[in-house]
Design a protein around this motif. Structure first.
Motif, PDB file in Angstrom:
ATOM      1  N   GLU A 197       0.778  -1.259  -0.015  1.00 21.28           N
ATOM      2  CA  GLU A 197      -0.144  -0.197   0.262  1.00 21.28           C
ATOM      3  C   GLU A 197       0.808   1.323   0.004  1.00 21.28           C
ATOM      4  O   GLU A 197       0.544   2.172  -0.759  1.00 21.28           O
ATOM      5  CB  GLU A 197      -1.177   0.010   1.175  1.00 21.28           C
ATOM      6  CG  GLU A 197      -1.592   1.128   1.350  1.00 21.28           C
ATOM      7  CD  GLU A 197      -2.891   1.153   2.287  1.00 21.28           C
ATOM      8  OE1 GLU A 197      -3.514   2.134   2.482  1.00 21.28           O
ATOM      9  OE2 GLU A 197      -2.967   0.012   2.845  1.00 21.28           O
ATOM     10  N   PRO A 246      -8.161  -3.300  -4.315  1.00 15.61           N
ATOM     11  CA  PRO A 246      -8.930  -3.385  -3.013  1.00 15.61           C
ATOM     12  C   PRO A 246      -8.400  -2.853  -1.713  1.00 15.61           C
ATOM     13  O   PRO A 246      -8.962  -2.603  -0.700  1.00 15.61           O
ATOM     14  CB  PRO A 246      -9.121  -4.880  -3.076  1.00 15.61           C
ATOM     15  CG  PRO A 246      -8.309  -5.570  -3.701  1.00 15.61           C
ATOM     16  CD  PRO A 246      -7.903  -4.620  -4.945  1.00 15.61           C
ATOM     17  N   ASP A 249     -10.470   0.162  -0.753  1.00 17.38           N
ATOM     18  CA  ASP A 249     -11.675   0.302  -0.760  1.00 17.38           C
ATOM     19  C   ASP A 249     -12.527   0.616   0.427  1.00 17.38           C
ATOM     20  O   ASP A 249     -13.475   0.867   0.354  1.00 17.38           O
ATOM     21  CB  ASP A 249     -12.102  -1.236  -1.031  1.00 17.38           C
ATOM     22  CG  ASP A 249     -12.051  -1.562  -2.558  1.00 17.38           C
ATOM     23  OD1 ASP A 249     -11.791  -0.927  -3.461  1.00 17.38           O
ATOM     24  OD2 ASP A 249     -12.201  -3.072  -2.768  1.00 17.38           O
ATOM     25  N   ASP A 250     -11.961   0.768   1.538  1.00 12.03           N
ATOM     26  CA  ASP A 250     -12.695   1.169   2.490  1.00 12.03           C
ATOM     27  C   ASP A 250     -12.593   2.730   2.921  1.00 12.03           C
ATOM     28  O   ASP A 250     -13.425   3.050   4.114  1.00 12.03           O
ATOM     29  CB  ASP A 250     -11.857   0.461   4.020  1.00 12.03           C
ATOM     30  CG  ASP A 250     -11.757  -1.017   3.940  1.00 12.03           C
ATOM     31  OD1 ASP A 250     -12.630  -1.615   3.337  1.00 12.03           O
ATOM     32  OD2 ASP A 250     -10.737  -1.611   4.668  1.00 12.03           O
ATOM     33  N   GLU A 251     -11.916   3.395   2.197  1.00 11.61           N
ATOM     34  CA  GLU A 251     -12.109   4.836   2.232  1.00 11.61           C
ATOM     35  C   GLU A 251     -13.453   5.333   1.745  1.00 11.61           C
ATOM     36  O   GLU A 251     -13.954   5.036   0.981  1.00 11.61           O
ATOM     37  CB  GLU A 251     -11.049   5.591   1.458  1.00 11.61           C
ATOM     38  CG  GLU A 251     -11.041   7.184   1.660  1.00 11.61           C
ATOM     39  CD  GLU A 251     -10.708   7.744   3.036  1.00 11.61           C
ATOM     40  OE1 GLU A 251     -11.699   8.282   3.461  1.00 11.61           O
ATOM     41  OE2 GLU A 251      -9.818   7.167   3.511  1.00 11.61           O
ATOM     42  N   GLU A 252     -14.159   6.160   2.702  1.00 12.65           N
ATOM     43  CA  GLU A 252     -15.354   6.782   2.320  1.00 12.65           C
ATOM     44  C   GLU A 252     -15.481   8.060   1.888  1.00 12.65           C
ATOM     45  O   GLU A 252     -16.118   8.480   0.960  1.00 12.65           O
ATOM     46  CB  GLU A 252     -16.325   6.672   3.762  1.00 12.65           C
ATOM     47  CG  GLU A 252     -16.657   5.232   3.895  1.00 12.65           C
ATOM     48  CD  GLU A 252     -17.829   4.574   3.021  1.00 12.65           C
ATOM     49  OE1 GLU A 252     -18.568   5.466   2.620  1.00 12.65           O
ATOM     50  OE2 GLU A 252     -17.952   3.450   2.739  1.00 12.65           O
ATOM     51  N   THR A 256      -8.897   8.710  -2.677  1.00 14.92           N
ATOM     52  CA  THR A 256      -7.670   7.800  -2.651  1.00 14.92           C
ATOM     53  C   THR A 256      -6.881   8.321  -3.838  1.00 14.92           C
ATOM     54  O   THR A 256      -7.384   8.918  -4.712  1.00 14.92           O
ATOM     55  CB  THR A 256      -8.214   6.426  -2.619  1.00 14.92           C
ATOM     56  OG1 THR A 256      -8.425   6.042  -3.920  1.00 14.92           O
ATOM     57  CG2 THR A 256      -8.888   6.106  -1.744  1.00 14.92           C
ATOM     58  N   GLN A 301     -20.302   8.030  -2.479  1.00 12.24           N
ATOM     59  CA  GLN A 301     -19.211   8.521  -1.340  1.00 12.24           C
ATOM     60  C   GLN A 301     -18.512   9.852  -1.885  1.00 12.24           C
ATOM     61  O   GLN A 301     -18.502   9.989  -3.076  1.00 12.24           O
ATOM     62  CB  GLN A 301     -18.530   7.366  -1.062  1.00 12.24           C
ATOM     63  CG  GLN A 301     -19.107   6.093  -0.415  1.00 12.24           C
ATOM     64  CD  GLN A 301     -19.544   5.309  -1.408  1.00 12.24           C
ATOM     65  OE1 GLN A 301     -19.764   5.382  -2.965  1.00 12.24           O
ATOM     66  NE2 GLN A 301     -19.674   3.802  -1.084  1.00 12.24           N
TER      67      GLN A 301
END
Length: 959
Positions: A197, A246, A249-252, A256, A301
């Motif tokens: 990452e 992926p 993917d968790d960022e709201e 990114t 989002q």
């Protein structure tokens, strides 16, 4: 050295404290006068042991120092050569190694330096950047690319020129190959680090920067290396428009690196489809499909907001090219676009409602007057309106089905009605929506008034319920204000004012800004839709309520938060003029002075305090001579505090209001309080701030005619002329110099001016030899006419000017008169300038011995020039109009009473010899009387020196 750096760091830290920042900033100004100040700041930036906020403050201080102290107006270095060399040696490496927030400030500093030095005085920079690129370390590479982008991005807004093309070619030749190579490196590293990452994020940022540089390199013309490699470059762009991973993917909420990269790609695609369709047209259809897939795949989002906006901008650009727009000319396709792209992006989201409730002022700023440039709603609306331009009937038919559907749902669901209203707003407006007039042209297939009456009006007067439908109703009036007649506004104004009493922040702010724009609104004849008589009955209560809303929170930051309320106060005061005397003016002044006293401690909203001082200016303009109020005594204490404490943001406004008070003072002498300011404005300190110069020049110009005795008695004319000389030497201040000089010429007789006049002419003539601007020549010609016209008691006149000019250099007057005065006068646009020239020419013909005896051909030229001016006689200059602000828009600040944005200076109105109201009549009377008094000399000269046509015209005036 270390002790000095510690002291400097302490001062920088103090600037971050609202309680001490002003004293700290004053101390920093003194530090800036010391040698190597810029290098000391860079040392603090480079010191990892310093707290990050101090390093950032040092970077910001360095950028501002460079902006004002690196080069002068001629491009010459103001810093010592060794300091310049050291800055260039250290700055690039420091930026590369700095955190992102500091990189931003240092990047702007590099851009400022590049404006003057790149590329000819910094020709090693591009090769230096290339040599620092790394194929293995994204942090180093990204630092290098940030520097490159900060320099190359300067080209984007510039018009093409030979010098610019040479600079771009220099960069392309040095940087181009490495750019292509780094695209491949970044692509490989992204693939190699799919599961790492930290490294992946770095290389995705590299690809983003390369995409921005791709835009930079192509913004002026398509470089050969880009043209040659366009196909492989487009393959990379295609790949990353579809890229997913992926790990993110968790960022709201926060975009990114993937969304940022895709947004940058859409920016580049937008450029190519609009600028290079011949080369890029073959790729458009596939990219349109890719972008469509992007829009179809993202959710609601916030992380996707900028991406969606940029993607829609690209589709809008595609729809703007006729041959590509045809892919949308289909009812089924348009229905899919509305359903899959438009509706998801104009429908209110939970995040929008949260913003409405938690940060209402931010919601308003994003929504009003097109300020939401990156919002989904704005971008979707622009796309829909572009489709409407090409396929009006079809788009209206398709969208109307959805409007009716959501209106039906809206009977039980206010969010659905909000969507319907927004869709209607999007398709009803055609062409530009202006800040001054709102929607001027509407879709011929819809009826705005019927829609308002059937679906909107009830929400405007409803009590209770959800606030957003009420906001929609007010915004409808705001947008379509030009479509309502005076009679219709007569019915709407009362409900609009009543909504100012709403407890909801957004509702009452929308009501205030709509009321302000309606009071500003004019019809095609320039007449205001709502006049003073229409608003005067409400004015007192309206102003008191608006002040109560502004002052609801007494902290400096919150009090000046809502510029829309202050703008409405300003507009009401402008419209009612001296009607404010009927509205408890002392109480209104109490509010304005209290607001001044609060916000002067920490000015943070320039738009708010601009409107605030314009409100004060409106009262000064219309009430300065009213017996009910002594404005000077009321304003003196708070304004002199601002000057004494050097509240930099407010000083220009204070001097402009003081100037207005002086101009409107009917006495021939200077009010006692102002005498204390003469020495202060003649000191060098106030003139060191660029923004102070226009108002200070106007203030001196206003004070001179009222203080002539004091100026002569106390030997202050020479310091005034020294200021004139200093301003004349500057490219951006020579107009201000003439404001002062003209006041001097109008105020003092020849006997006082005699010791200085030759020097004045020398300075003016010297600058005329240095490729002067047209505006400079206009002021010079106007100055000549002012001197020429002030014969008689003043003792000036044409021969006075000639005497001093010829003393400087024999024969200099002839080319000056023939090459500057006559051709420039012919171009005069201002009626007062033209009138002054007519008087000057007439007096030259009648009174000048030099023209009668020495410049005999010049007499004929002058007469012809006079007759040419009289063919289009100037209108009487009526001074400023009713409005304090220019009608273009309140955002274009700087008109009326003279409040100017700090980057510009409008010439103040000047109308010499106001007793002459009919210029042609005056010329006829003047010439006839003079011809008679001098036994027909004018007739004789005309016979000898004019052609037949000119003789016939002149004879008309002598009859």
């Amino acid at each position: 050295m270390a002790a000095n750096l510690d002291h400097l760091a302490q001062l920088l830290q103090a600037t971050l404290d609202a309680r001490h920042h002003r004293k700290a900033e004053t101390a920093l100004k003194e530090e800036a006068k010391k040698p190597k100040y810029s290098l000391s700041l860079l040392s603090i930036v480079a010191n990892d042991a310093q707290p990050s906020n101090i390093r950032l403050a040092a970077a910001l201080a360095f950028k501002n120092f460079i902006r004002h102290n690196y080069v002068d107006e001629e491009g010459n270095y103001k810093l010592p050569p060794d300091e310049v060399v050291t800055i260039k040696q250290e700055l690039v490496g420091l930026m590369i190694s700095s955190p992102p927030t500091i990189q931003t400030q240092l990047g702007e500093a590099i851009s400022i330096i590049a404006d003057s030095d790149f590329w000819e005085r910094w020709d090693t920079l591009t090769q230096d950047l290339v040599s620092r690129l790394s194929t293995t370390d994204p942090k180093v590479t990204n630092g290098v690319l940030e520097v490159a982008h900060s320099i190359f991005a300067r080209w984007r807004p510039l018009f093409s020129s030979n010098a610019l093309n040479i600079e771009v070619n220099h960069v392309v030749n040095t940087f181009g190959d490495s750019f292509i190579q780094m695209l491949g490196v970044a692509d490989q590293q992204i693939e190699a680090n799919r599961t790492n990452e930290k490294a992946l994020k770095g290389w995705l940022e590299t690809m983003s920067l390369l995409t921005r540089i791709f835009f930079d390199l192509s913004c002026q013309d398509l470089p050969p290396i880009i043209e040659t490699n366009l196909q492989p470059i487009t393959m990379v762009l295609h790949k990353y428009l579809s890229y997913a991973n992926p790990l993110f993917d968790d960022e709201e909420d926060e975009a990114t690196p993937i969304e940022i990269l895709k947004s940058d790609i859409c920016d580049a695609l937008h450029l190519f489809v609009t600028k290079y369709d011949d080369d890029f047209g073959g790729y458009v259809q596939e990219f349109t499909s890719n972008v469509w897939n992007v829009l179809s795949s993202v959710g609601p989002q916030k992380r996707y907001d900028v991406l969606v906006s940029k993607a829609l901008h690209f589709l809008t650009a595609v729809a703007s090219v006729h041959r590509h727009a045809q892919i949308f000319n289909n009812e089924e396709i348009l229905g899919t676009i509305v359903e899959k792209v438009i509706l998801p992006n104009v429908t209110l989201r939970e995040s929008d409602i949260e913003l409405f409730e938690d940060e209402p002022i931010e919601f308003i700023r994003r929504d009003l007057e097109g300020s939401d440039t990156d919002s989904r709603r704005k971008a979707a609306t622009d796309f829909l309106r572009k489709l409407l331009d090409d396929f009006e009937a079809l788009v209206t038919q398709v969208v109307s089905k959805y409007i009716n559907h959501y209106l039906e749902m809206g009977k039980t669901d206010w969010k659905a009605k909000d969507t319907a209203v927004y869709l209607f707003l999007a398709i009803a407006a055609k062409g530009a929506v202006t800040a001054a007039q709102g929607v001027k042209t509407v879709n011929s297939f819809v009826n705005v008034i019927d829609f308002f009456q059937q679906h909107i009006a009830a929400d405007l007067v409803a009590t209770g319920g959800e606030p957003i439908p009420k906001v929609d109703a007010i915004k409808f009036l705001y947008n379509f204000r030009s479509q309502l007649s005076k009679e219709q506004w007569g019915g709407a104004i009362n409900p609009l004012i009543q909504n100012l009493a709403s407890p909801n922040y957004v509702v009452y702010t929308y009501a205030a800004t709509t009321l302000e724009r309606v009071l500003f609104l004019t019809d095609d004849q320039g007449q205001h839709i709502l006049s003073r008589a229409d608003i005067q009955p409400y004015a007192k209560d309206l102003l008191q309520h608006l002040f109560a809303l502004v002052e609801k929170d007494t902290s400096a930051a919150k009090l000046q938060e809502n510029e829309f309320l202050m703008r409405c106060i300003m507009r009401v005061l402008i419209v009612i003029k001296d009607g404010v005397l009927e509205c408890d003016i002392d109480n209104i002044l109490d509010h304005l002075i209290n607001i001044t006293n609060v916000i002067k401690e920490n000015p943070s909203n320039p738009r708010f305090y601009y409107f605030h001082f314009e409100a004060i200016g409106a009262i000064v303009r219309y009430c300065s001579n009213a017996p009910q109020v002594d404005l000077l005594s009321r304003l003196w204490a708070p304004f002199t505090y601002i000057l004494n404490e050097d509240v930099t943001e407010f000083v220009p406004y204070v001097f402009q209001i003081f100037t207005q008070l002086l101009d409107l003072n009917k006495s021939g002498s200077i009010p006692g309080d102002f005498k204390a300011l003469i020495d202060a404005v003649l000191a060098p300190g106030p003139w060191e701030t660029r923004g102070n110069i226009p108002p200070l020049a106007k203030f001196i110009a206003a004070i001179i005619p009222k203080a002539t005795e004091e100026i002569v008695k106390e030997n202050k004319l020479e310091p005034i002329l020294s200021i004139f000389q200093s301003l004349l030497n500057g490219k951006k201040t020579d107009q201000n110099a003439f404001d002062i000089l003209e006041s001097v010429i109008c105020s003092f007789p020849a006997s006082v001016l005699e010791p200085y006049f030759g020097t004045i002419l020398t300075l003016i003539f010297t600058k005329l030899q240095k490729n002067p601007s047209d505006s400079y020549k206009t002021r010079v010609a106007s100055f000549y006419h002012l001197v020429s016209a002030r014969s008689g008691e003043a003792g000036l006149g044409t021969d006075y000017f000639i005497k001093h000019a010829e003393t400087i250099q024999s024969g200099v007057f002839t080319p000056f008169y023939l090459q500057v005065v006559i051709p420039t006068t012919r171009e005069f646009a201002r009626p007062s300038d033209r009138k002054l020239a007519v008087i000057s020419y007439s007096k030259t013909l009648v009174e000048s011995k030099a023209f009668a005896e020495r410049y005999m051909k010049g007499w004929g030229f002058t007469c012809n020039a006079l007759l040419e001016l009289l063919k289009n006689p100037p209108k009487v200059s009526a001074g400023a109009g009713d409005e304090i602000l220019n009608e273009a828009d309140v955002d274009d600040i700087g008109f009326g009473i003279g409040f100017t944005p700090l980057s510009t200076c409008k010439r103040p109105p000047r109308d010499e010899f106001p007793e002459i109201t009919d210029v042609q009549q005056w010329v006829g009377d003047f010439l006839k009387a003079s011809d008679k008094a001098h036994n027909g000399l004018i007739t004789k000269y005309a016979s000898e020196r004019l052609n037949d046509e000119a003789k016939a015209v002149l004879a008309h005036y002598l009859m």
